[in-house]
Design a protein around this motif. Sequence first.
Motif: not given
Length: 574
Positions: A378-387
């Motif tokens: 599913r679509l996830m909301v993630l902090p950009v600094e963890l990618l």
Amino acid sequence: MEDLTKNFQDCNVNDEPKKKLGLVPLAPKVDRNPEGTPVTLHTNLRKLSKCGTQHPCLQLFGENLIRLLDSRRQRSHHRVLQFPRNWSKTGQSQTFLPTSFHGGPSALSRASNCRDYILRSPSLFVQPSKAQSKKEIDITIQKKVSSARNFVRAEFKLAAVAETYQATSNDMKRIANACPALADKTFPEALSIFISGPAYANSNVITINGCVHYLLDTSAIGFFKDLYFPEGGLYTALGAAKGIKYLEGKDKNASLYMATELKVTLFHPDNIPLPELISQYLGGLDERLSATSKDGLYVTRALKGCEFYLNYSRSETVSDFEDNLVVKLHGFSNSATNSFFEREESSISVADHFREKYNIQLKYPSLMTALAKPKGGRLMVLPVELLVLCPSQKVTNERMVNNEQSELIRMSAAEPNIRKAATEDVVKAVGIASSNVLGFIGVGQPETVNGIVLAKPKITFADKKVASLNDPSAKVPTDFRRAGNFFEPKSLQKWEICYVECREMPGVPEELVRSMAGNGMSVSKPTVRSIREQEVQKVFENAKQANYQLIFFIIPKHFNSKKPHLLMATGKKI
């Protein structure tokens, strides 16, 4: 709207299932034209032949799976065996299995008594020896496979499918079929994978989609000059694509050939954190950057569709996160403090969620978050600094936000002889031009064939003027105002102008008649009428009964873009 829907239904405009193409036989081959100037053509085709004493026999085995067990939830995850993204750069795996399976290849080799393993997702081609055992192969490995914190063990299982596929060189005729959809493509696909073997083992090569091999070091290729785009850290790579073709040879007999083509491709940087990547595109990182701002939309266009590792540890060591979950970026959303996860009784912000559950204090809580989706998830909301951006990703045309495409075209443009020489250098450098592949495939030298240059056509245009094709600067006019009258003007005697949902425009019929007649046509005055959209079908029915040659529709500028399809569909039906 109801009337419009009814009209579409009457016209049979609906979503029909796609029909399978390629079931109709192709047109018969046209005889060669013997007239013309003889020439010698240097091609990019290499003939494939059998060499050595081994007799190729391909056996297709069933889907091979790795099962990863979650230590906390005891939930098993199945995925088809794949090469790691950095596999082609390591140059360590000589048995066509992932380098992370230390001890696995040898165990598999002992269990199967096979020499080579060639991956063909979701199946495996094996070149068996005479003592090939058909027993299932089942291996469990617990160490040195994955660095994921929740990893327990990896289970590898290989079993023959119920109906195994076997082919020999005598089965090549199945490749050719007058109906393209009925051609058996398994044999050329398998040969293509075998031929790629030396390229897979080359530590100086990156392989994309199994058929395009790019060089990491291009210093030996004089044709190529590296391009680097500081905005986004984009870099270019030179490679070669190949395809296996079943073609008629010089001796009129059909044979297998390998066609090669030079590729110049733009790549994203490897293993770079997303905040740093955003900073490269914008010349600095605004910690309060919004997804709806001009810069936010710019970054979305440049990165949408890219794949990222989910790196909770925020380590810069690739081995610490290369086995982590991979997600595809779909866009950006509100900041981590303004994006929320729903709980049973309350909601919690993304920033608070990662601090409470993973003990991660975000460095950029006010920066926009990423909307990403794992494969099958599913679509996830993630902090950009963890990618972290996954390596070896091509920059698609949709993600080219500046003049990158024109620069690539300019760089790869060259005269045919220079480009062909560069293609040969790259093909040899990546390793797909080996004269002996796996002891039974021979790849020949580029073929040279005889051809002819056809005589130049005679082009006649207005007032019976003849184009001078021998003069390189001569141009055939395509503008009728320059060319004069039509060469063969038509007669238009019965036609109609229809204004759809708009008022009549005085002078338009007269101007159309004057323009047509001025170019030599014999044209009569049209019938003019104004109609509503519900009367479209009636207009075509009346035109058919009156034997009209043309219906000229005039529609307003704000006309719904779907309505012209209604006009065409209605006319086609009638």
